[in-house]
Design a protein around this motif. Structure first.
Motif, PDB file in Angstrom:
ATOM      1  N   ILE A 170      -3.969  16.934   4.025  1.00 19.30           N
ATOM      2  CA  ILE A 170      -2.614  17.130   3.494  1.00 19.30           C
ATOM      3  C   ILE A 170      -1.600  16.507   4.453  1.00 19.30           C
ATOM      4  O   ILE A 170      -0.669  15.821   4.042  1.00 19.30           O
ATOM      5  CB  ILE A 170      -2.326  18.624   3.267  1.00 19.30           C
ATOM      6  N   ILE A 171      -1.825  16.726   5.757  1.00 19.99           N
ATOM      7  CA  ILE A 171      -0.886  16.168   6.734  1.00 19.99           C
ATOM      8  C   ILE A 171      -0.881  14.635   6.635  1.00 19.99           C
ATOM      9  O   ILE A 171       0.181  14.003   6.632  1.00 19.99           O
ATOM     10  CB  ILE A 171      -1.245  16.641   8.157  1.00 19.99           C
ATOM     11  N   VAL A 172      -2.077  14.060   6.515  1.00 14.43           N
ATOM     12  CA  VAL A 172      -2.152  12.602   6.381  1.00 14.43           C
ATOM     13  C   VAL A 172      -1.384  12.150   5.144  1.00 14.43           C
ATOM     14  O   VAL A 172      -0.594  11.203   5.188  1.00 14.43           O
ATOM     15  CB  VAL A 172      -3.626  12.143   6.314  1.00 14.43           C
ATOM     16  N   PHE A 173      -1.588  12.867   4.054  1.00 17.56           N
ATOM     17  CA  PHE A 173      -0.865  12.516   2.824  1.00 17.56           C
ATOM     18  C   PHE A 173       0.638  12.584   3.045  1.00 17.56           C
ATOM     19  O   PHE A 173       1.391  11.720   2.612  1.00 17.56           O
ATOM     20  CB  PHE A 173      -1.250  13.469   1.691  1.00 17.56           C
ATOM     21  N   ILE A 174       1.059  13.619   3.687  1.00 18.70           N
ATOM     22  CA  ILE A 174       2.495  13.779   3.904  1.00 18.70           C
ATOM     23  C   ILE A 174       3.024  12.619   4.743  1.00 18.70           C
ATOM     24  O   ILE A 174       4.068  12.031   4.440  1.00 18.70           O
ATOM     25  CB  ILE A 174       2.796  15.126   4.593  1.00 18.70           C
ATOM     26  N   ILE A 176       5.977   7.522   5.217  1.00 15.40           N
ATOM     27  CA  ILE A 176       6.100   6.110   5.616  1.00 15.40           C
ATOM     28  C   ILE A 176       6.512   5.283   4.394  1.00 15.40           C
ATOM     29  O   ILE A 176       7.438   4.474   4.440  1.00 15.40           O
ATOM     30  CB  ILE A 176       4.779   5.604   6.221  1.00 15.40           C
ATOM     31  N   GLY A 177       5.824   5.549   3.296  1.00  9.03           N
ATOM     32  CA  GLY A 177       6.149   4.836   2.060  1.00  9.03           C
ATOM     33  C   GLY A 177       7.596   5.044   1.669  1.00  9.03           C
ATOM     34  O   GLY A 177       8.301   4.107   1.274  1.00  9.03           O
ATOM     35  N   TYR A 178       8.030   6.276   1.839  1.00  7.21           N
ATOM     36  CA  TYR A 178       9.399   6.607   1.472  1.00  7.21           C
ATOM     37  C   TYR A 178      10.396   5.798   2.293  1.00  7.21           C
ATOM     38  O   TYR A 178      11.348   5.227   1.768  1.00  7.21           O
ATOM     39  CB  TYR A 178       9.604   8.102   1.665  1.00  7.21           C
ATOM     40  N   PHE A 179      10.106   5.686   3.605  1.00  2.78           N
ATOM     41  CA  PHE A 179      11.022   4.945   4.468  1.00  2.78           C
ATOM     42  C   PHE A 179      11.008   3.452   4.153  1.00  2.78           C
ATOM     43  O   PHE A 179      12.045   2.814   4.126  1.00  2.78           O
ATOM     44  CB  PHE A 179      10.680   5.188   5.940  1.00  2.78           C
ATOM     45  N   PHE A 236       0.813  -1.219   0.000  1.00  2.00           N
ATOM     46  CA  PHE A 236       0.000   0.000   0.000  1.00  2.00           C
ATOM     47  C   PHE A 236       0.848   1.270   0.000  1.00  2.00           C
ATOM     48  O   PHE A 236       0.653   2.186  -0.784  1.00  2.00           O
ATOM     49  CB  PHE A 236      -0.932  -0.030   1.214  1.00  2.00           C
ATOM     50  N   PHE A 237       1.856   1.264   0.877  1.00  2.68           N
ATOM     51  CA  PHE A 237       2.652   2.479   1.011  1.00  2.68           C
ATOM     52  C   PHE A 237       3.470   2.774  -0.243  1.00  2.68           C
ATOM     53  O   PHE A 237       3.670   3.919  -0.614  1.00  2.68           O
ATOM     54  CB  PHE A 237       3.560   2.370   2.233  1.00  2.68           C
ATOM     55  N   GLU A 238       3.903   1.703  -0.866  1.00  2.74           N
ATOM     56  CA  GLU A 238       4.656   1.937  -2.102  1.00  2.74           C
ATOM     57  C   GLU A 238       3.760   2.470  -3.202  1.00  2.74           C
ATOM     58  O   GLU A 238       4.151   3.313  -3.992  1.00  2.74           O
ATOM     59  CB  GLU A 238       5.334   0.649  -2.527  1.00  2.74           C
ATOM     60  N   LYS A 239       2.542   1.962  -3.178  1.00  2.70           N
ATOM     61  CA  LYS A 239       1.579   2.478  -4.166  1.00  2.70           C
ATOM     62  C   LYS A 239       1.346   3.962  -3.926  1.00  2.70           C
ATOM     63  O   LYS A 239       1.263   4.754  -4.851  1.00  2.70           O
ATOM     64  CB  LYS A 239       0.256   1.718  -4.038  1.00  2.70           C
ATOM     65  N   MET A 240       1.263   4.277  -2.666  1.00  2.00           N
ATOM     66  CA  MET A 240       1.065   5.691  -2.321  1.00  2.00           C
ATOM     67  C   MET A 240       2.201   6.554  -2.864  1.00  2.00           C
ATOM     68  O   MET A 240       2.019   7.712  -3.226  1.00  2.00           O
ATOM     69  CB  MET A 240       1.023   5.859  -0.792  1.00  2.00           C
TER      70      MET A 240
END
Lengths: 987, 207, 324
Positions: C302-306, C311-314, C8-12
């Motif tokens: 926006i904060i949730v998106f960030i 998380i995805g980035y990490f 999921f996070f990578e998709k994000m």
């Protein structure tokens, strides 16, 4: 029919434009008679000089969607000219039941903006009676002149040098006029003439700009009225001098006032006086009634005014005359020979007297105020005006005098608790000072209710707020006592203490400042009135009225002077408006007579001869006169003409003027003389409570100054100039800018030195800037992909330095692109940037040796509208799939809209801007961003020429110097040394 | 010569305007007024230049039937149409021109402007990654300021609006002033380069 | 990438931006349609304006001047504050004047008056006067002249009546009486009021500005040159709340019928009061607060998106590190 892309677009387009017709069609189905305004009527405006009418009508209902009402006026019912309009908000309509249009005072009549030809109003038939505004055509406007009072405003230069001498010959005599073209007037303003008949009509215009039928014209006749009554008049009796003081408020309409008068009325005459007033009002009503119906009997008042005149003063139209006066009582009498005043008054029984104030106007009407009795006071209760002085305001173009008085003032304005416990309080203050006292420190001592000192603040840098710590039980701290003292460059004296309290206010639940006391004086009780008078005014006029806390006033003296001339005649052959060639230069020193001159020296000579003839005639006629009155009249006339002739021949100004052979030099001299007369002012100050308790100073005289030397011929007759009259000087250098000059010179020499160094081959280190280094790669990428480059040189104009920096980068980028044979697209938002950008791109192609690839259409204008421009640029990005986008220059809210689209099309983006608010957007959406100064450095960086590098390096050095100053300044001012901060001007 | 004369004009007038800043005298003020009337006289011609450019670019596109040439038709037709409407009925309130302005231009401008909200969201999403220590600071600061501006911030902690204010007033203002100073110096340098004839790209070409 | 299955996070991480647009649109639209209750924190600058205006209650010798210096583009933020202040004045019987110096502000000014007037029996010329539009060029002369005599500076009101004849002007002369000026602008227009009306005549000046401009005005608040400030939609929301809590306060009478019972400002009351927004009938004067709801949700979104993005980035970074 197949719906292609083009057809769809075309249909949509047609659809949009068909909406245009919608508002045009909406009024078609309506009954036109419903659109005529009703109840159109005119009324005379009371209390004026017979120059004002008010036109009123019933507005149409809101459903009619009227957007404006247009008003027309004429002197015959069959030709009415547009004079003004009242805009209406279609959505809200008109709130009241009646609408008014005031046709009063001098207002617009004609100027160069007017149309050339007379045109009928829109919607009028060929024989319609409504016309648009008066045209510039003299043959049409000329005949109208006599039906109005027309005031022409003519700039000095035009009046003196662009006139044409016109002789108008009639059967009885010849009159000489100065003829001027319309464009030599800065404007002509009209006033209605009393008892003259005017016609008015009104037209409603609907939302779709449909001109409805006009209302039947109505007659309006302005009538002369008695002046409006003043609603404020105060009298005070200073017992120990003894002296009577008066203060009043002017009426709103004061244009035709002639004199301000004060009368003394014995209480026993009060009923008589009321009767006299009743008869006066009767008389005024009768005057108007007789004008409307000449068969009515003329009413003559019988009673005499029982009040005795004790003060009268000419009020000096058209300015704001003094509103205070005093009369001294000498040996039980008030005497003034100039006004034939000699009134006995019993100072012991002052309560027996009443006082009444009046305005008299030019037609002889007089309006009285309500009667008042005098409040008794003594000299020690009158305010003390601190010493004041006048100097020229420095560093300006010569349009201000500086009037300053007293010592600095500080007062508390507001307070806020800084914490929940209410132990920290922030108090805001404000201070006023003048040039004599430059405030170094303000000391605040704070006491509690028991008189215990609870805080002491030394405000060495005035940031308009102090913070004080209150004891823990701060909630009970309902009142705080402040004692404020100063340390200035000049000593203010040890006993100069201001006091003010902060008291708890239930309403706001905070500590609110109370009244400010300077010793025992409540500063808020008093106001200062600054009065001034020049060489051509008879009376003083109010320059400014300021609060008691003020210590300085900049008195504005307009640099350019104009001539106001009545325009009654015209010359339609030569297309000229005619005005009188004589003009006043100044008044004589006694303020009794005007020193006038004429545009044409020969006419001036003629006038002298004419006056001498008059004198001779009167002298000759005296032998035949018998009655004493006739003889006195003749003597008066002889005296008047003799005085005039004397002034015309012997006054220093006239003598100098006569000595010029060249008429141009003569006019130049008179012009300058008049300029000095109009712009040199003497000053006095009145400090008052607004109710007759006031002190008036003498005229300010500067001591220890030499009189103006005779060398300046323009000052021939102004010997007191600089001592009692003050003329603002035009300054050649703005001293406030001195730090800027020094910095500029320093910068200049740094540039010079470093360029020299660079030319000698020294390697000047410049910090690498990633964004600039990437430019080459970005262009290369576009070439590889075979897609164009987009370059937006900012969205601001050519006057913006950022645009120039952007264009400099464009030059480099375009050259590279030409070398690689890659197409570059440059959309432009400013007309002036367009040719420059075109030239730059063209030249870049020539330099790269590829003139053949230059396409003029690649640099193009889109639109000046901010967001439409964005839409255009975004469209290009999406359609052309540009590989690399550059944004270099100034950007506003449109920045993100462009870069985000660019990022979605997958382009490499490099931005550079000095718009601080847009930098974050660029950084988040672009691959590289040149921040602020990097934009300016970019072209030098790319060019790598010694000249460019030298400048770049100089900026770095200057920055070091500035940083040094900032750090030193911070350290110094933290240690209470503020000289460095103060060395820099605030603006 | 073709280069020298314009350059000379730039240098002379440039220095006159520099002097004007320091000299408040009447003569200097009058000169400035005089110059202002020149600007007024020149600008209408520039409008013409812009319109001509627009016309040429788009008429060429239509003539050559380049891809998407239909847009050019719309552009030109709108240009002519709006201009004609303005000339025929005038530009007062209530005229078709104002109608177009109110009902076409204003809403379209507002639409473009409101797109910002969406773009800011997506830009923030992409940019705020804790790639490094600095980026993390930026990220946290951004979240605090965003929370500080809305009611929920105070609900989480009273410190949030206060910290948000501090961030805006102290580090943010400091950075702004630093950039502003650099910009000021950069502008001065660029202006000086133009005045001294070092920078001449604006006349076309570097040499 | 070794692992082909994206979590999921990578998709994000690779999310199409149009999904973000969609979420933002919903985050703005839904709170506007379905208001929820949120608490508005009232800041000091807003409180100061409110207190100042409230101190004029029922006085004939005090008035507030509202200066409209903006066009329709900033209406979303400024209009609610204008209406809120006007309502406060009408409710508390405070004399108001309105003026504008740009033509585009004129319709907004009229509209604000019309909107705020609803439900009050106020009359032009008695309770308020609309001075109408005056050209920008004479803005400063008018400001200066008002220090002397308002009826001379403005002369006629928007309906063409002479000011001196209006009952409202009876005890109003200059800035001593018209003691507060509130300037609404998306620019630095309030500066000229500070320079002329405040510095020269000591009038109180306050500003209603867009959120972007608010930061620029803090220095003037700090120095006290600005009495108060409403910053953006947030400021408007705060003022709306104050008006509702104090000026428009209602209390039941002995029959239990709600009657208007305006009360004075108190910090203690504001702490414990909140007004329900969920009841739709009363939406009228809650525009700003409802708008703030939308802003809250949008900010949170926006904060949730960030956070998700990070998380995805990490996660992807760790994966990459593992692979290496």
């Amino acid at each position: 029919m197949k719906l292609t892309f083009a057809r769809t677009g075309f249909f949509l387009f047609l659809l949009a434009f068909s909406f245009l017709l919608l508002p045009q069609m909406t009024h078609a189905a309506v009954n036109e008679s419903e659109y005529i305004v009703e109840n159109l009527s005119t009324a005379d405006i009371p209390g004026d000089d017979g120059s004002g009418l008010v036109i009123s009508w019933k507005p149409l209902p809101q459903e009619r969607r009227i957007i404006e009402y247009r008003i027309y006026r004429g002197i015959t019912p069959d030709s009415l000219f547009f004079i003004g309009k009242i805009d209406v908000n279609v959505k809200t309509g008109v709130m009241g039941d009646v609408m008014y249009y005031y046709d009063t005072d001098y207002n617009y009549f004609l100027d160069t903006q007017a149309k050339g030809k007379l045109r009928r109003e829109k919607g009028q038939k060929k024989d319609g009676s409504l016309f648009r505004r008066y045209p510039r055509d003299v043959s049409i406007v000329g005949p109208q002149l006599e039906h109005y009072d027309i005031l022409g405003v003519i700039p000095e230069k035009d009046y003196y040098y662009h006139n044409e001498k016109i002789e108008v010959v009639t059967e009885t005599d010849t009159t000489v006029y100065a003829g001027l073209k319309l464009h030599e007037f800065s404007g002509m303003y009209k006033k209605l003439i009393a008892d003259h008949v005017y016609y008015y009509s009104v037209v409603a215009v609907s939302e779709s700009r449909y001109y409805c039928q006009h209302a039947e014209s109505v007659i309006g006749i302005p009538r002369e009225n008695a002046p409006e009554k003043t609603d404020r008049f105060y009298a005070a009796f200073v017992e120990d001098v003894p002296r009577l003081q008066f203060e009043w408020k002017l009426a709103v309409f004061a244009d035709d006032h002639l004199d301000h008068n004060v009368y003394l009325l014995h209480k026993k005459d009060f009923d008589k006086f009321n009767k006299y007033l009743d008869e006066k009002i009767q008389k005024e009503l009768n005057d108007i009634a007789v004008k409307e119906d000449s068969t009515l009997a003329v009413y003559t008042p019988k009673s005499q005014n029982p009040a005795k005149l004790i003060f009268a003063r000419y009020c000096g139209y058209p300015y704001t005359p003094s509103q205070t006066a005093f009369v001294n009582i000498v040996e039980g009498k008030i005497v003034n020979d100039n006004r034939d005043i000699d009134v006995k008054i019993d100072v012991k029984n002052m309560e027996d007297y009443l006082f009444v104030f009046s305005f008299t106007d030019r037609t002889g009407y007089e309006t009285f105020s309500d009667v008042v009795s005098a409040n008794s006071t003594t000299t020690d209760q009158l305010p003390i005006v601190p010493p004041f002085m006048i100097i020229d305001r420095e560093n300006d173009k010569g349009d201000y005098n500086r009037v300053m008085w007293g010592k600095p003032i500080v007062y508390l304005t507001n307070s806020t608790y800084l914490n929940e416990k209410k132990t920290h309080l922030q108090v805001n203050y404000d201070f006023k000072t003048n040039k004599n006292y430059k405030v170094r420190n303000i000391f605040f001592k704070v006491f509690d209710e028991e008189g215990k000192e609870i805080a002491y603040v030394n405000e060495y840098y005035q940031d308009f707020k102090i913070k004080i710590k209150l004891p823990e039980n701060g909630n009970e701290m309902n009142t705080l006592f402040f004692e404020m003292t100063f340390k200035c460059n000049n000593d203010v004296g040890e006993d100069y203490i201001l006091t003010q309290i902060l008291q708890y206010d239930e309403q706001t639940q905070s500590l609110a400042p109370g009244d400010l006391y300077l010793e025992d004086e409540n500063v808020d009780d008093w106001e200062y009135y600054i009065y001034k008078r020049n060489y051509s005014d008879e009376e003083f006029r109010l320059s400014k009225k300021v609060a008691g806390t003020q210590r300085e006033v900049f008195d504005n003296i307009r640099y350019g002077n104009v001539h106001f001339k009545i325009v009654k005649h015209f010359d339609d052959e030569k297309n000229l408006f005619l005005v009188r060639p004589s003009f006043s230069v100044r008044m004589d020193d006694e303020k009794k007579a005007t020193i006038a001159s004429n545009l044409y020296p020969e006419e001036f000579e003629k006038t002298i001869l004419q006056y001498e003839d008059e004198i001779a005639n009167y002298v000759a006629s005296k032998d035949t006169l018998e009655s004493e009155e006739e003889i006195k009249n003749a003597d008066d006339a002889i005296e008047y003409y003799s005085k005039q002739v004397e002034l015309m021949k012997d006054h220093p100004i006239q003598k100098v003027a006569a000595s010029f052979n060249n008429p141009k030099e003569r006019i130049k001299f008179l012009d300058k003389s008049r300029h000095y007369a109009k712009n040199s002012f003497e000053y006095k100050i009145v400090k008052s409570n607004g109710k007759g308790i006031f002190t008036e100073t003498n005229i300010y005289i500067r001591e220890g100054v030499e009189p103006v030397s005779d060398e300046n011929i323009y000052l021939t007759s102004y010997t007191g100039n600089g001592i009692d009259h003050f003329f603002p000087r035009s300054n050649w250098f703005n001293l406030d800018m001195l730090p800027a000059v020094i910095a500029a010179l320093l910068f200049g020499s740094l540039v010079f030195l470093l360029i020299k160094k660079a030319k000698k081959g020294h390697d000047l280190f410049i910090r690498p800037i990633a964004g600039i280094q990437e430019i080459d790669n970005a262009i290369g990428r576009a070439t590889e992909m075979g897609k164009p480059i987009l370059f937006v040189p900012g969205t601001s104009g050519i006057g913006d330095v950022a645009t120039l920096a952007g264009l400099a980068i464009l030059g480099k980028v375009a050259k590279k692109a030409a070398e690689y044979d890659t197409k570059i697209l440059v959309p432009v938002r400013d007309y002036l940037v367009l040719p420059v950008a075109q030239e730059i791109v063209k030249e870049a192609h020539y330099e790269a040796g590829r003139p053949d690839t230059y396409d003029k259409g690649s640099v193009f204008f889109i639109t000046t509208t901010q967001f439409a421009f964005v839409a255009g640029v975004n469209g290009i990005m999406v359609r052309e799939k540009t590989a690399t986008n550059f944004y270099m220059g100034m950007f506003w809210a449109e920045a993100l809209l462009m870069t985000e689209t660019g990022s979605s099309t997958g382009a490499i983006q490099i931005a550079g801007t000095d718009a601080v608010t847009q930098i974050p957007f660029f950084i988040t959406t672009c691959d590289y961003t040149l921040i602020g100064e990097e934009l300016y450095a970019a072209s030098a960086y790319m060019a790598r020429e010694p000249l460019q590098l030298g400048t770049l390096k100089a900026v770095d050095y200057l920055k070091v110097i500035i940083l040094f100053l900032i750090i030193t300044g911070t350290i110094l001012s933290t240690t209470h040394l503020t000289f460095l901060i103060n060395a820099f001007p605030e603006k | 010569m073709k280069r020298q004369i314009p350059l000379l004009i730039v240098i002379i007038l440039g220095f006159i305007f520099v002097i004007h800043v320091f000299v408040p005298h009447k003569a200097s003020a009058d000169f400035y007024d005089w110059y202002q009337t020149w600007i007024k006289a020149i600008s209408p011609f520039m409008v013409l230049l812009g319109i001509m450019s627009l016309f040429m670019v788009h008429s060429t596109k239509i003539k050559r039937k380049v891809p998407n040439w239909q847009y050019s038709v719309i552009t030109l037709a709108s240009l002519i149409g709006t201009g004609a409407v303005g000339f025929i009925w005038g530009t007062q309130a209530g005229t078709p021109f104002m109608w177009l302005f109110k009902n076409v231009q204003m809403p379209m401008g507002a639409t473009m402007f409101s797109l910002l909200a969406f773009y800011i969201a997506s830009a923030a999403y992409k940019a705020f990654r804790a790639r490094s220590a600095e980026a993390t600071v930026l990220l946290i600061a951004a979240i605090i300021v965003m929370l500080g501006q809305v009611p929920i911030g105070i609900k989480i902690s009273k410190l949030i609006p206060e910290t948000s204010n501090w961030i805006l007033n102290v580090p943010n203002l400091a950075a702004k002033r630093g950039i502003a100073m650099g910009v000021g110096l950069g502008m001065t340098a660029t202006s000086l380069k133009i005045l001294l004839g070092i920078e001449r790209t604006y006349m076309g070409g570097g040499k | 990438m070794a692992d082909k299955k994206m979590n999921f996070f990578e998709k994000m991480q690779a999310l199409d931006r149009r999904y973000i647009y969609l979420v933002v649109a919903l985050a703005i639209i839904i709170p506007l349609l379905v208001p929820f209750n949120s608490r508005t924190y009232v800041t000091e600058p807003t409180e100061n304006i409110y207190k100042k205006i409230d101190s004029f209650t029922g006085r004939n010798d005090r008035a507030v001047l509202l200066c409209f210096d903006h066009d329709a583009s900033t209406m979303a933020e400024l209009f609610p504050m204008e209406v809120a202040i006007l309502r406060h004045c009408f409710e508390r019987d405070i004399q108001v004047f309105t003026i504008c110096f740009i033509p585009a502000a004129k319709p907004l000014m009229d509209y604000a008056l019309q909107t705020a007037k609803e439900g009050y029996e106020v009359q032009s010329g008695i309770d308020y006067v609309n001075f109408g539009y005056r050209p920008w060029a004479i803005r400063i002369p008018i400001m200066l002249k008002m220090g002397d005599d308002i009826s001379e500076a403005v002369e006629y009101d928007d309906e063409g009546r002479k000011l001196t004849n209006l009952p409202i002007m009876k005890e109003i002369m200059n800035y001593n009486e018209m003691n507060l000026i509130v300037d609404f602008a998306g620019s630095a227009a309030v500066l000229s009021w500070i320079t002329y009306a405040r510095a020269k005549f000591g009038a109180n000046v306050a500003a209603g500005v867009t959120a972007v401009m608010a930061a620029d005005n803090y220095i003037y608040l700090q120095t006290g040159q600005l009495t108060g400030m409403l910053g953006g939609l947030k400021g408007a929301a705060e003022y709306e709340k104050l008006v509702d809590v104090f000026a428009c306060h209602m209390e039941p009478d002995e029959n239990g019928v709600m009657q208007p019972a305006p009360r004075d400002f108190s910090k203690e009351i504001i702490k414990n009061t909140w007004i329900k927004m969920s009841d739709i009938k009363n939406r009228m004067h809650k525009t700003a607060r409802i708008g703030m709801n939308a802003q809250t949700v949008a900010h949170l979104m926006i904060i949730v998106f960030i956070i998700l993005g990070n998380i995805g980035y990490f996660i992807s970074k760790r994966k990459k590190d593992k692979v290496n």
